[in-house]
Design a protein around this motif. Sequence first.
Motif, PDB file in Angstrom:
ATOM      1  N   ALA A  65       0.834  -1.206   0.000  1.00  0.00           N
ATOM      2  CA  ALA A  65       0.000   0.000   0.000  1.00  0.00           C
ATOM      3  C   ALA A  65       0.865   1.251   0.000  1.00  0.00           C
ATOM      4  N   ASN A  66       1.963   1.228   0.757  1.00  0.00           N
ATOM      5  CA  ASN A  66       2.878   2.371   0.744  1.00  0.00           C
ATOM      6  C   ASN A  66       3.499   2.565  -0.630  1.00  0.00           C
ATOM      7  N   ARG A  67       3.877   1.476  -1.261  1.00  0.00           N
ATOM      8  CA  ARG A  67       4.437   1.591  -2.606  1.00  0.00           C
ATOM      9  C   ARG A  67       3.421   2.213  -3.569  1.00  0.00           C
ATOM     10  N   ALA A  68       2.188   1.732  -3.492  1.00  0.00           N
ATOM     11  CA  ALA A  68       1.159   2.271  -4.377  1.00  0.00           C
ATOM     12  C   ALA A  68       0.932   3.748  -4.109  1.00  0.00           C
ATOM     13  N   ALA A  69       0.957   4.143  -2.848  1.00  0.00           N
ATOM     14  CA  ALA A  69       0.775   5.557  -2.498  1.00  0.00           C
ATOM     15  C   ALA A  69       1.887   6.408  -3.090  1.00  0.00           C
ATOM     16  N   VAL A  70       3.120   5.948  -2.958  1.00  0.00           N
ATOM     17  CA  VAL A  70       4.251   6.690  -3.521  1.00  0.00           C
ATOM     18  C   VAL A  70       4.163   6.714  -5.039  1.00  0.00           C
ATOM     19  N   GLY A  71       3.855   5.559  -5.627  1.00  0.00           N
ATOM     20  CA  GLY A  71       3.763   5.484  -7.080  1.00  0.00           C
ATOM     21  C   GLY A  71       2.693   6.404  -7.640  1.00  0.00           C
ATOM     22  N   LEU A  72       1.528   6.422  -7.006  1.00  0.00           N
ATOM     23  CA  LEU A  72       0.453   7.308  -7.457  1.00  0.00           C
ATOM     24  C   LEU A  72       0.850   8.766  -7.289  1.00  0.00           C
ATOM     25  N   SER A  73       1.509   9.066  -6.179  1.00  0.00           N
ATOM     26  CA  SER A  73       1.965  10.433  -5.950  1.00  0.00           C
ATOM     27  C   SER A  73       2.942  10.873  -7.040  1.00  0.00           C
ATOM     28  N   ARG A  74       3.823   9.986  -7.461  1.00  0.00           N
ATOM     29  CA  ARG A  74       4.778  10.306  -8.530  1.00  0.00           C
ATOM     30  C   ARG A  74       4.065  10.520  -9.863  1.00  0.00           C
ATOM     31  N   LEU A  75       2.895   9.915 -10.013  1.00  0.00           N
ATOM     32  CA  LEU A  75       2.105  10.123 -11.238  1.00  0.00           C
ATOM     33  C   LEU A  75       1.292  11.414 -11.180  1.00  0.00           C
ATOM     34  N   GLY A  76       1.454  12.171 -10.099  1.00  0.00           N
ATOM     35  CA  GLY A  76       0.758  13.444  -9.984  1.00  0.00           C
ATOM     36  C   GLY A  76      -0.575  13.381  -9.291  1.00  0.00           C
ATOM     37  N   VAL A  77      -0.899  12.229  -8.695  1.00  0.00           N
ATOM     38  CA  VAL A  77      -2.179  12.087  -7.998  1.00  0.00           C
ATOM     39  C   VAL A  77      -2.066  12.692  -6.612  1.00  0.00           C
ATOM     40  N   GLY A  78      -3.018  13.545  -6.281  1.00  0.00           N
ATOM     41  CA  GLY A  78      -3.043  14.169  -4.972  1.00  0.00           C
ATOM     42  C   GLY A  78      -4.387  14.023  -4.310  1.00  0.00           C
ATOM     43  N   LYS A  79      -4.580  14.754  -3.237  1.00  0.00           N
ATOM     44  CA  LYS A  79      -5.814  14.678  -2.472  1.00  0.00           C
ATOM     45  C   LYS A  79      -7.004  15.077  -3.339  1.00  0.00           C
ATOM     46  N   ASP A  80      -8.061  14.282  -3.282  1.00  0.00           N
ATOM     47  CA  ASP A  80      -9.316  14.496  -4.007  1.00  0.00           C
ATOM     48  C   ASP A  80      -9.217  14.253  -5.506  1.00  0.00           C
ATOM     49  N   ASP A  81      -8.068  13.785  -5.990  1.00  0.00           N
ATOM     50  CA  ASP A  81      -7.990  13.347  -7.384  1.00  0.00           C
ATOM     51  C   ASP A  81      -8.627  11.962  -7.498  1.00  0.00           C
ATOM     52  N   VAL A  82      -9.194  11.680  -8.659  1.00  0.00           N
ATOM     53  CA  VAL A  82      -9.906  10.416  -8.864  1.00  0.00           C
ATOM     54  C   VAL A  82      -9.012   9.419  -9.592  1.00  0.00           C
ATOM     55  N   VAL A  83      -8.940   8.223  -9.034  1.00  0.00           N
ATOM     56  CA  VAL A  83      -8.247   7.101  -9.657  1.00  0.00           C
ATOM     57  C   VAL A  83      -9.289   6.053 -10.019  1.00  0.00           C
ATOM     58  N   ALA A  84      -9.469   5.804 -11.305  1.00  0.00           N
ATOM     59  CA  ALA A  84     -10.423   4.788 -11.760  1.00  0.00           C
ATOM     60  C   ALA A  84      -9.711   3.444 -11.861  1.00  0.00           C
ATOM     61  N   CYS A  85     -10.412   2.379 -11.514  1.00  0.00           N
ATOM     62  CA  CYS A  85      -9.802   1.051 -11.479  1.00  0.00           C
ATOM     63  C   CYS A  85     -10.763   0.026 -12.064  1.00  0.00           C
ATOM     64  N   GLN A  86     -10.327  -0.646 -13.132  1.00  0.00           N
ATOM     65  CA  GLN A  86     -11.159  -1.664 -13.785  1.00  0.00           C
ATOM     66  C   GLN A  86     -10.615  -3.069 -13.558  1.00  0.00           C
ATOM     67  N   LEU A  87      -9.805  -3.245 -12.557  1.00  0.00           N
ATOM     68  CA  LEU A  87      -9.240  -4.562 -12.281  1.00  0.00           C
ATOM     69  C   LEU A  87     -10.305  -5.513 -11.738  1.00  0.00           C
ATOM     70  N   PRO A  88     -10.171  -6.794 -12.034  1.00  0.00           N
ATOM     71  CA  PRO A  88     -11.032  -7.785 -11.369  1.00  0.00           C
ATOM     72  C   PRO A  88     -10.595  -7.958  -9.926  1.00  0.00           C
ATOM     73  N   ASN A  89     -11.308  -8.766  -9.173  1.00  0.00           N
ATOM     74  CA  ASN A  89     -10.923  -9.044  -7.785  1.00  0.00           C
ATOM     75  C   ASN A  89      -9.491  -9.566  -7.752  1.00  0.00           C
ATOM     76  N   SER A  90      -8.636  -8.873  -7.050  1.00  0.00           N
ATOM     77  CA  SER A  90      -7.214  -9.230  -7.057  1.00  0.00           C
ATOM     78  C   SER A  90      -6.486  -8.438  -5.993  1.00  0.00           C
ATOM     79  N   TRP A  91      -5.273  -8.880  -5.683  1.00  0.00           N
ATOM     80  CA  TRP A  91      -4.468  -8.135  -4.717  1.00  0.00           C
ATOM     81  C   TRP A  91      -4.130  -6.745  -5.247  1.00  0.00           C
TER      82      TRP A  91
END
Length: 549
Positions: A65-91
């Motif tokens: 989860a920390n890695r994903a948080a850092v990775g998303l932050s590096r992609l420019g995602v910040g507070k209240d930005d929307v991340v859409a996810c179409q993945l099936p049930n998975s880790w």
Amino acid sequence: MQFDAVLIEPRIDEMTAKGFWQGKTVNDHFDACMTDCPDKPALTSISVATGERRDFTWKDLDVLANRAAVGLSRLGVGKDDVVACQLPNSWQFVVTYLGCARIGAVFNPVMHIFREHELTFMLRHGEARVFVVPKLFRGFDHEAMADGMRKDLPDLQHVVVAGGEGERDFDALLADPSLDDDPDLPRIVTDNRSDANAVCQLIYTSGTTGEPKGVMHTANTMYSNLVPYAERLQLGAEDVVLMASPMAHQTGFMYGLLMPVQLQARAVLLDTWDRSVAAKVVEEDRCTFTMASTPFLMDLANVVEEEGTDSSSLRTFLCAGTAIPGPVVERAGTVLGTKIVSAWGMTENGAVTLTNLHDPDECSIHSDGYPLAGMEIQIRRPDGSIAAPHEEGELFVRGCSNFGGYLKRAHLNDVDADGWFDTGDIARVDDRGYIRICGRSKDIIIRGAENIPVIEVESALFKHPAVGTVAIVGYPDDRLGERACAFVIPKSGQTLTFDGMKTFLAENNFSRNYWPERLEIRETLPATASGKIQKFALRKMLREEMGLE
């Protein structure tokens, strides 16, 4: 993104004072897991097609989860930005959500069956900054679809691909071990966390307005549902939750992802439904609880009976979405040794009513349960007066788990001055307060617990050169609850075939789940004096012709 969750603020003082809104987010519950049981098994993720299985402790998930948080932050995602996810049930689905929560981003799960038509609207309306997709799932190339949509999505900056290659691969962007060494990691994962009254989830539901509606939820609206839900079902830390219902639905998201974190319980995820795999997982992982629609229950009972797998650990199977036929409850209870619980709810408020574990089976057959703590129901006559017990009327709900409103569509919130939400369902209530859903006033067909946006499909078929008039209605189905039938009056001199209809919808990028499964060609359709088609008459006509009445 500015969120207009106008239904939250007026309820904060009351819901907090009554103890329903406890001010805890998924981050708070996860932190408790890390304090109390970091090495306890937390998640099992199974790919049905490949047989791949991944097991994680809470400590493992914390790192990811920390890695994903850092990775998303590096992609420019910040507070209240929307991340859409179409993945099936998975880790990867779970980790993406947990990463979003740690940086205050809003998570927008979308069903893997959606295609360009639905997704372009949802991602543009929600102003998604990042879109996380599988490379291939069930033989479909989601990465290619996402690339083809980008020209119509001005806010979309990045596509992240699970199972992809190169710079956009999920493992490279959101799960790379090198992200552990980012010097800003402590700040990234703590400084921008949202409070419990902020929008944390944006999830679309099919409505009657011709386009999906973006339902906004907060941690308080969702956890105020999960706490009494788990209490009524007597679920706790030692439970093992099997979740095969898609986590892009509230069923999978709330009860397969959020609830296990709250309970410090283990979740077992299946990316697709396979009855034999599910039965084997119940046996080998000693699953104790699952929630799904009636077809899943029928499948599981059938395979356990046929293959003799051990389902004795599965104490409770909660069924929602459609009425559960009596023979199904009786047979499943006998074959599985499981208590069948019925429920009713909506994307807008989670599960509102449940039967009780101690209720006789007849309650699950003939009712949809009674309200959870913090929720109220009201059955109204057309004139607004309160219906008598056993009298059918329009179902309204009010309380802690009701949503924050529809994004950019506050005029569609359907909440009156006293906080009552118009569900669009017709129901009755008995002397004990148990409800029964009798039908829907809103024009939606529920097929296997999946809402079919009738107006949207009708609008598309009206564009077919052979279609003069079209009306889509549901008809009963033992397995899926309902299927869809299109009644069509062709234009003069034109013809329409069933295969032609399917081809047209495919060419217009409609999900296969939305295609009508029956076509009836007529010269006229029953209508009012003003010309409005009488769908109730079509439903009755169809049932009679099929020998269902």
